[in-house]
Scaffold this motif. Structure first.
Motif, mmCIF file in Angstrom:
data_model
loop_
_atom_site.group_PDB
_atom_site.id
_atom_site.type_symbol
_atom_site.label_atom_id
_atom_site.label_comp_id
_atom_site.label_asym_id
_atom_site.label_seq_id
_atom_site.Cartn_x
_atom_site.Cartn_y
_atom_site.Cartn_z
ATOM 1 N N VAL A 1 11.029 1.901 0.605
ATOM 2 C CA VAL A 1 10.631 0.705 -0.024
ATOM 3 C C VAL A 1 11.049 0.723 -1.333
ATOM 4 C CG1 VAL A 1 8.752 -0.267 -1.127
ATOM 5 C CG2 VAL A 1 8.406 0.859 0.938
ATOM 6 N N LEU A 2 11.089 1.762 -2.197
ATOM 7 C CA LEU A 2 11.791 1.504 -3.410
ATOM 8 C C LEU A 2 13.336 1.254 -3.341
ATOM 9 C CD1 LEU A 2 10.175 4.532 -5.330
ATOM 10 C CD2 LEU A 2 9.486 2.023 -5.437
ATOM 11 N N LEU A 3 14.248 1.780 -2.518
ATOM 12 C CA LEU A 3 15.394 1.246 -2.221
ATOM 13 C C LEU A 3 15.652 -0.042 -2.003
ATOM 14 C CD1 LEU A 3 17.120 4.368 -0.383
ATOM 15 C CD2 LEU A 3 17.633 3.586 -2.824
ATOM 16 N N GLY A 4 14.602 -0.620 -1.369
ATOM 17 C CA GLY A 4 14.872 -2.183 -1.295
ATOM 18 C C GLY A 4 14.599 -2.796 -2.335
ATOM 19 N N PHE A 5 14.089 -2.319 -3.474
ATOM 20 C CA PHE A 5 13.949 -3.054 -4.657
ATOM 21 C C PHE A 5 15.186 -3.761 -5.488
ATOM 22 C CE2 PHE A 5 9.696 -1.618 -6.675
ATOM 23 C CZ PHE A 5 8.831 -1.687 -5.403
ATOM 24 N N PRO A 6 15.291 -4.864 -5.916
ATOM 25 C CA PRO A 6 16.420 -5.436 -6.630
ATOM 26 C C PRO A 6 16.523 -4.530 -8.059
ATOM 27 C CG PRO A 6 14.549 -6.779 -6.801
ATOM 28 C CD PRO A 6 14.005 -5.900 -5.913
ATOM 29 N N VAL A 7 17.376 -4.682 -8.916
ATOM 30 C CA VAL A 7 17.482 -4.012 -9.915
ATOM 31 C C VAL A 7 16.290 -3.846 -10.834
ATOM 32 C CG1 VAL A 7 18.839 -4.108 -12.202
ATOM 33 C CG2 VAL A 7 19.995 -4.584 -10.082
ATOM 34 N N CYS A 8 16.044 -2.616 -11.316
ATOM 35 C CA CYS A 8 14.679 -2.510 -12.099
ATOM 36 C C CYS A 8 14.933 -2.144 -13.346
ATOM 37 C CB CYS A 8 14.041 -1.221 -11.206
ATOM 38 S SG CYS A 8 12.457 -0.936 -12.101
ATOM 39 N N THR B 1 1.949 13.669 -6.702
ATOM 40 C CA THR B 1 2.396 12.868 -7.926
ATOM 41 C C THR B 1 4.008 13.363 -8.447
ATOM 42 O OG1 THR B 1 0.022 12.698 -8.671
ATOM 43 C CG2 THR B 1 1.922 12.105 -10.424
ATOM 44 N N GLY B 2 4.313 14.586 -8.383
ATOM 45 C CA GLY B 2 5.555 15.112 -8.698
ATOM 46 C C GLY B 2 6.662 14.671 -8.025
ATOM 47 N N ILE B 3 6.314 14.541 -6.591
ATOM 48 C CA ILE B 3 7.192 13.789 -5.440
ATOM 49 C C ILE B 3 7.521 12.507 -5.786
ATOM 50 C CG2 ILE B 3 7.785 13.588 -3.134
ATOM 51 C CD1 ILE B 3 6.766 16.462 -2.707
ATOM 52 N N ALA B 4 6.485 11.642 -6.073
ATOM 53 C CA ALA B 4 6.592 10.241 -6.199
ATOM 54 C C ALA B 4 7.334 10.075 -7.656
ATOM 55 C CB ALA B 4 5.241 9.742 -6.619
ATOM 56 N N VAL B 5 7.235 10.678 -8.605
ATOM 57 C CA VAL B 5 8.246 10.713 -9.728
ATOM 58 C C VAL B 5 9.552 10.839 -9.579
ATOM 59 C CG1 VAL B 5 8.654 11.907 -12.045
ATOM 60 C CG2 VAL B 5 6.285 11.241 -11.386
ATOM 61 N N GLY B 6 9.800 12.182 -8.665
ATOM 62 C CA GLY B 6 11.382 12.342 -8.261
ATOM 63 C C GLY B 6 11.754 11.229 -7.510
ATOM 64 N N VAL B 7 10.947 10.719 -6.548
ATOM 65 C CA VAL B 7 11.496 9.658 -5.489
ATOM 66 C C VAL B 7 11.829 8.348 -6.294
ATOM 67 C CG1 VAL B 7 10.843 8.086 -3.567
ATOM 68 C CG2 VAL B 7 10.375 10.632 -3.433
ATOM 69 N N MET B 8 10.825 7.905 -7.187
ATOM 70 C CA MET B 8 11.085 6.822 -8.117
ATOM 71 C C MET B 8 12.344 6.977 -8.848
ATOM 72 S SD MET B 8 7.489 5.617 -9.501
ATOM 73 C CE MET B 8 7.907 4.010 -10.332
ATOM 74 N N SER B 9 12.518 8.211 -9.548
ATOM 75 C CA SER B 9 13.698 8.332 -10.465
ATOM 76 C C SER B 9 14.933 8.314 -9.598
ATOM 77 C CB SER B 9 13.555 9.704 -11.107
ATOM 78 O OG SER B 9 12.506 9.903 -11.931
ATOM 79 N N ALA B 10 14.956 8.724 -8.207
ATOM 80 C CA ALA B 10 16.212 9.088 -7.552
ATOM 81 C C ALA B 10 16.435 7.290 -6.964
ATOM 82 C CB ALA B 10 16.111 9.784 -6.160
ATOM 83 N N ASP C 1 0.859 -1.332 -0.026
ATOM 84 C CA ASP C 1 0.045 -0.035 0.101
ATOM 85 C C ASP C 1 0.718 1.162 -0.115
ATOM 86 O OD1 ASP C 1 -2.373 -1.481 0.220
ATOM 87 O OD2 ASP C 1 -2.533 -1.495 2.392
ATOM 88 N N MET C 2 0.490 2.155 -0.612
ATOM 89 C CA MET C 2 1.181 3.667 -0.632
ATOM 90 C C MET C 2 1.447 3.991 1.023
ATOM 91 S SD MET C 2 2.754 5.885 -2.027
ATOM 92 C CE MET C 2 2.278 5.677 -3.867
ATOM 93 N N PRO C 3 2.672 4.208 1.307
ATOM 94 C CA PRO C 3 2.663 4.612 2.745
ATOM 95 C C PRO C 3 2.247 6.145 3.087
ATOM 96 C CG PRO C 3 4.941 4.704 1.416
ATOM 97 C CD PRO C 3 3.936 4.018 0.555
ATOM 98 N N VAL D 1 1.335 11.340 1.607
ATOM 99 C CA VAL D 1 2.007 10.390 1.081
ATOM 100 C C VAL D 1 3.481 10.378 1.823
ATOM 101 C CG1 VAL D 1 3.697 9.179 -0.454
ATOM 102 C CG2 VAL D 1 1.358 9.820 -1.334
ATOM 103 N N ASP D 2 3.812 9.484 2.714
ATOM 104 C CA ASP D 2 5.034 9.234 3.603
ATOM 105 C C ASP D 2 6.172 8.924 2.565
ATOM 106 O OD1 ASP D 2 7.218 8.895 4.967
ATOM 107 O OD2 ASP D 2 6.108 7.820 6.566
ATOM 108 N N TYR D 3 6.804 10.131 1.875
ATOM 109 C CA TYR D 3 7.692 9.999 1.034
ATOM 110 C C TYR D 3 9.071 9.643 1.323
ATOM 111 C CZ TYR D 3 4.573 12.977 -1.028
ATOM 112 O OH TYR D 3 3.257 13.652 -1.642
ATOM 113 N N VAL D 4 9.600 9.514 2.770
ATOM 114 C CA VAL D 4 10.497 8.916 3.377
ATOM 115 C C VAL D 4 10.377 7.479 3.198
ATOM 116 C CG1 VAL D 4 11.950 8.591 5.248
ATOM 117 C CG2 VAL D 4 11.450 10.997 4.742
ATOM 118 N N GLN D 5 9.309 6.899 3.718
ATOM 119 C CA GLN D 5 8.995 5.466 3.775
ATOM 120 C C GLN D 5 8.895 5.045 2.220
ATOM 121 O OE1 GLN D 5 5.602 4.266 5.975
ATOM 122 N NE2 GLN D 5 6.100 2.081 5.861
#
Length: 157
Positions: free
Chosen positions: A76-83, A109-118, A52-54, A68-72
């Motif tokens: 979560v995304l940092l725990g992903f294996p290679v994408c 949404t903009g912050i989620a895009v940035g967090v995903m990209s980073a 679920d979205m934190p 949205v809890d952007y830190v969490q």
């Protein structure tokens, strides 16, 4: 999906290039809303993880506000294996949204895009709901329940 990606609806997306073998991929996907989710698919058709979205609740001007809890999300995304590829739903304000709500949703949404990209460091594509619903054979205009039912049919475990 980009032209070099194919989904055979078995749950496995594969990379198709003119001179290469078909290689299973890992795909990260996000529905960026407060009731959204994060998914990691692949490389096999049964390799599916969903969160679920934190969300956290903050008090502003005496009112409780969820965001949205952007830190969490980042953790979560940092725990992903290679994408290999990341997708986020391309969203916009709804006609009934007020300006404050529309701005807050756009910001989220903009912050989620940035967090995903980073965090993921892989190609990111924004996909309109009409496109992914058509690809996944979900009736246009159908709500989240239809999407959940389709996901359960594709990934029963």
């Amino acid at each position: 999906m980009p032209p070099h990606i194919r989904n055979d609806f078995s749950g496995a997306a594969t990379r198709h290039t003119p001179h290469a073998d078909t290689t299973p991929m890992r795909i990260a996907a996000i529905d960026p809303g407060l009731s959204g989710a994060i998914a990691l698919l692949g490389p096999g058709p049964q390799d599916v993880q969903v969160w679920d979205m934190p969300v956290l609740t903050l008090t502003r001007n005496g009112k409780a506000r969820r965001q949205v809890d952007y830190v969490q999300l980042h953790d979560v995304l940092l725990g992903f294996p290679v994408c290999d590829w990341a997708v986020i739903e391309q969203v916009g304000a709804m006609p009934h949204d007020g300006s404050v709500q529309a701005f807050a949703f756009g910001k989220a949404t903009g912050i989620a895009v940035g967090v995903m990209s980073a965090a993921l460091k892989c190609p990111l594509e924004e996909v309109p709901p009409s496109v992914w619903k058509r690809v996944m054979r979900i009736t246009a205009g159908a709500g989240k329940d239809a999407s959940r039912a389709r996901a359960t049919a594709l990934f029963p475990t």
